[in-house]
Design an enzyme around this catalytic site. Structure first.
Site: not given
Ligand SMILES: NC(=O)c1ccc[n+]([C@@H]2O[C@H](COP(=O)([O-])OP(=O)(O)OC[C@H]3O[C@@H](n4cnc5c(N)ncnc54)[C@H](O)[C@@H]3O)[C@@H](O)[C@H]2O)c1
Length: 254
Positions: A45, A68, A154, A158
């Site tokens: 992370d 990342v 976004y 995706k």
């Molecule tokens: N929560 C939703 O509704 C949802 C729905 C569909 C898809 N997603 C996808 O699921 C994934 C996780 O989402 P989440 O809801 O757990 O989000 P979150 O914000 O709770 O967690 C995301 C994590 O990614 C880390 N992060 C951000 N930028 C980074 C970088 N440049 N390098 C390394 N780490 C980094 C953050 O520090 C955090 O720990 C994402 O790709 C998001 O697009 C989320």
């Protein structure tokens, strides 16, 4: 030595799984589920404190600081990981805005973190994954399958994650397994942050709207996505390859 279940009944060495964005939300739930299954989890992370908190709870886990969206950072991080069986490309960020509302710098940031990341991380770990006949699971979104109002960047990002999943599946059908998951709205800090940033003071109304977006009438939970990851990592999923699996409470069926 600890063992995990495999397609054979022979005990094998502990397998390693790396989860980007493992310090929060869906990634954290995936780390916890895979650790339960005996994987040695690498919580990768940008937020090292968050990664250390999650890794500290899990036997055999470690934390890894990585951005990342930076090729250099990913290369350096990959050098510290000797072997890898499972890669979960989960780290991602969101942005609200129509095309007219989206600044070029914000678009580029979203693409760097959500799209370039999958390229950098997957390419950096490819030799290790090939050596292990490993499995890659990309966390995409329903936003990669259908249009969502005011999510121009976004949705674009995706959609690219879904496309990269399919391309990799075609490129490496016998050497790897590659799949992606397309969640609907999942109740994670990502959603809490969105509500706080864009809808302060109207949390109850916006929560109700987000619930209604899923025909089942609620948000998903991170552990539900993690359960699907668990399945995709298991021998039961050996025939799953190149799939884009929705887990969205019926959103994309409508
Ligand atoms: N929560 C939703 O509704 C949802 C729905 C569909 C898809 N997603 C996808 O699921 C994934 C996780 O989402 P989440 O809801 O757990 O989000 P979150 O914000 O709770 O967690 C995301 C994590 O990614 C880390 N992060 C951000 N930028 C980074 C970088 N440049 N390098 C390394 N780490 C980094 C953050 O520090 C955090 O720990 C994402 O790709 C998001 O697009 C989320």
């Amino acid at each position: 030595m600890a063992t995990v279940s495999t397609t054979t009944s022979q005990p094998t060495q502990v397998r390693t799984a790396l989860v980007t964005g493992g310090g929060s939300g869906i990634g954290e739930a995936i780390c916890r589920k895979l650790a339960e299954d005996g994987y040695r989890v690498i919580v990768a992370d940008l937020d090292l404190t968050a990664a250390e908190r999650v890794a500290g709870d899990l036997p055999g886990a470690s934390s890894l600081h990585v951005d990342v969206g930076s090729e250099d950072s990913v290369t350096q991080a990959a050098d510290r990981v000797p072997k890898l069986n499972i890669l979960i490309n989960n780290a991602g960020i969101g942005l609200v805005g129509s095309i007219a509302e989206t600044e070029a710098t914000d678009f580029e940031r979203i693409m760097r973190v959500n799209v370039n990341s999958v390229f950098y991380v997957t390419r950096s770990f490819l030799p290790k994954l090939l050596a292990a006949r490993g499995s890659i699971i990309n966390i995409a979104s329903v936003a990669g399958l259908v249009g969502i109002k005011r999510r121009f960047a976004y949705c674009a990002s995706k959609g690219a994650v879904v496309a990269m999943t399919r391309q990799l599946a075609v490129e490496y059908p016998r050497e790897l397994r590659v799949n992606c998951i397309c969640p609907g709205t999942i109740d994670s800090p990502f959603v809490a942050g969105y509500i706080a940033k864009y809808h302060a003071g109207e949390e109850v109304k916006i929560r109700a709207e987000l619930n209604d977006r899923q025909p089942v009438g609620r948000l998903g939970r991170p552990d539900e996505v993690a359960g699907l990851v668990r399945y995709l990592c298991s021998p039961d999923a050996d025939f799953m390859h190149g799939a884009a699996l929705t887990m969205d409470g019926g959103w994309t069926a409508a």
